[in-house]
Enzyme design. Structure first.
Site, PDB file in Angstrom:
ATOM      1  N   HIS A   1       0.868  -1.183   0.000  1.00  0.00           N
ATOM      2  CA  HIS A   1       0.000   0.000   0.000  1.00  0.00           C
ATOM      3  C   HIS A   1       0.900   1.227   0.000  1.00  0.00           C
ATOM      4  O   HIS A   1       1.768   1.381   0.871  1.00  0.00           O
ATOM      5  CB  HIS A   1      -0.898   0.000   1.236  1.00  0.00           C
ATOM      6  CG  HIS A   1      -1.584   1.309   1.499  1.00  0.00           C
ATOM      7  ND1 HIS A   1      -2.216   2.037   0.520  1.00  0.00           N
ATOM      8  CD2 HIS A   1      -1.709   2.042   2.643  1.00  0.00           C
ATOM      9  CE1 HIS A   1      -2.724   3.141   1.035  1.00  0.00           C
ATOM     10  NE2 HIS A   1      -2.422   3.174   2.331  1.00  0.00           N
TER      11      HIS A   1
ATOM     12  N   HIS B   1       1.309   5.717  -1.143  1.00  0.00           N
ATOM     13  CA  HIS B   1       0.647   6.993  -1.379  1.00  0.00           C
ATOM     14  C   HIS B   1       1.275   7.632  -2.618  1.00  0.00           C
ATOM     15  O   HIS B   1       1.643   8.803  -2.611  1.00  0.00           O
ATOM     16  CB  HIS B   1       0.795   7.912  -0.167  1.00  0.00           C
ATOM     17  CG  HIS B   1       0.126   7.415   1.071  1.00  0.00           C
ATOM     18  ND1 HIS B   1       0.188   8.088   2.272  1.00  0.00           N
ATOM     19  CD2 HIS B   1      -0.627   6.313   1.311  1.00  0.00           C
ATOM     20  CE1 HIS B   1      -0.491   7.422   3.199  1.00  0.00           C
ATOM     21  NE2 HIS B   1      -0.995   6.334   2.629  1.00  0.00           N
TER      22      HIS B   1
ATOM     23  N   TYR C   1       0.642  -4.492 -20.311  1.00  0.00           N
ATOM     24  CA  TYR C   1       1.277  -4.842 -19.039  1.00  0.00           C
ATOM     25  C   TYR C   1       0.462  -4.374 -17.840  1.00  0.00           C
ATOM     26  O   TYR C   1       0.531  -4.974 -16.767  1.00  0.00           O
ATOM     27  CB  TYR C   1       2.718  -4.312 -18.977  1.00  0.00           C
ATOM     28  CG  TYR C   1       3.656  -5.275 -19.658  1.00  0.00           C
ATOM     29  CD1 TYR C   1       4.202  -6.355 -18.962  1.00  0.00           C
ATOM     30  CD2 TYR C   1       3.958  -5.148 -21.006  1.00  0.00           C
ATOM     31  CE1 TYR C   1       5.033  -7.264 -19.577  1.00  0.00           C
ATOM     32  CE2 TYR C   1       4.789  -6.053 -21.641  1.00  0.00           C
ATOM     33  CZ  TYR C   1       5.326  -7.111 -20.924  1.00  0.00           C
ATOM     34  OH  TYR C   1       6.137  -8.016 -21.554  1.00  0.00           O
TER      35      TYR C   1
END
Length: 220
Positions: free
Chosen positions: A93, A95, A120
């Site tokens: 995860h 930002h 891709y």
């Protein structure tokens, strides 16, 4: 070196790579990897660029801390992806700038946050779901992930950032990088009427590479 020790080193090596290339600033972002005892996850308020293998949080299968520093508050998010994507061995995860920007656009389709721009992107990310905004660390985001019923390996959290699951940590990182670059392409091309992959080209990719893509992508 034990398997767990190798995983610890890999988390730190790839976390530093993501940080040094500006894909997640400050102490943002988190990584987890399945291991025999449960899963390893980066600690709360830890920069991915300066992780200590010995201080990574080791959680049992129920998400309880076994050793290491206190884990990221996003543990429910990671746990929900492992629960619904049984083959996943790692979750990343970030930002990252372009993916976060994409998550704020009002016209985004929650079933497919990005159009089929490149092969891709489809091969590494499939389709990307967009979830509504949740406060960081809100356990409700886990319920939202469960609501996707394991259909997506890549998810955008609105006004927050991308989450990607992969069979291995390397696969998850590569998919995350592909997602960020595709978001960048989409923003660069916004309003320019780009040529997307055709439904026939998408079907061909799905057939040749065994991709499990939502039906609506084939009809785009």
């Amino acid at each position: 070196m034990s398997t767990e020790a190798k995983l610890r080193e890999e988390i730190c090596r790839l976390g530093r790579s993501l940080f040094e290339r500006g894909l997640t600033p400050g102490s943002s972002g988190n990584i987890s990897v399945r291991c025999d005892a449960g899963f390893l996850v980066t600690p709360t308020n830890a920069s991915l660029g300066f992780l200590d293998p010995a201080r990574l949080s080791l959680l049992d299968a129920g998400g309880r801390l076994v050793s290491g520093d206190a884990p990221t508050k996003e543990v429910p998010l990671h746990s929900a992806l492992y629960e619904t994507r049984g083959a996943s061995g790692a979750v990343v995860h970030l930002h990252s700038t372009h993916a976060v920007a994409l998550s704020m656009l009002p016209e985004i389709d929650p079933r497919a946050a990005l159009p089929p721009l490149t092969p891709y992107y489809l091969m590494r990310c499939g389709a990307t779901a967009l979830l509504p905004y949740y406060r960081p660390g809100d356990p409700a985001v886990a319920d939202a992930i469960r609501g996707l019923a394991g259909r997506y390996t890549s998810v955008l959290l609105a006004n927050h950032g991308p989450v990607v699951a992969g069979a291995t940590l390397e696969a998850a990182v590569f998919a995350m990088e592909e997602l960020e670059e595709t978001a960048k392409l989409h923003l660069l091309l916004r309003g320019l009427n780009p040529r997307y992959l055709s439904p026939a080209q998408i079907v061909d990719l799905a057939t040749v590479f065994g991709l499990d893509l939502p039906d609506h992508l084939h009809k785009s």
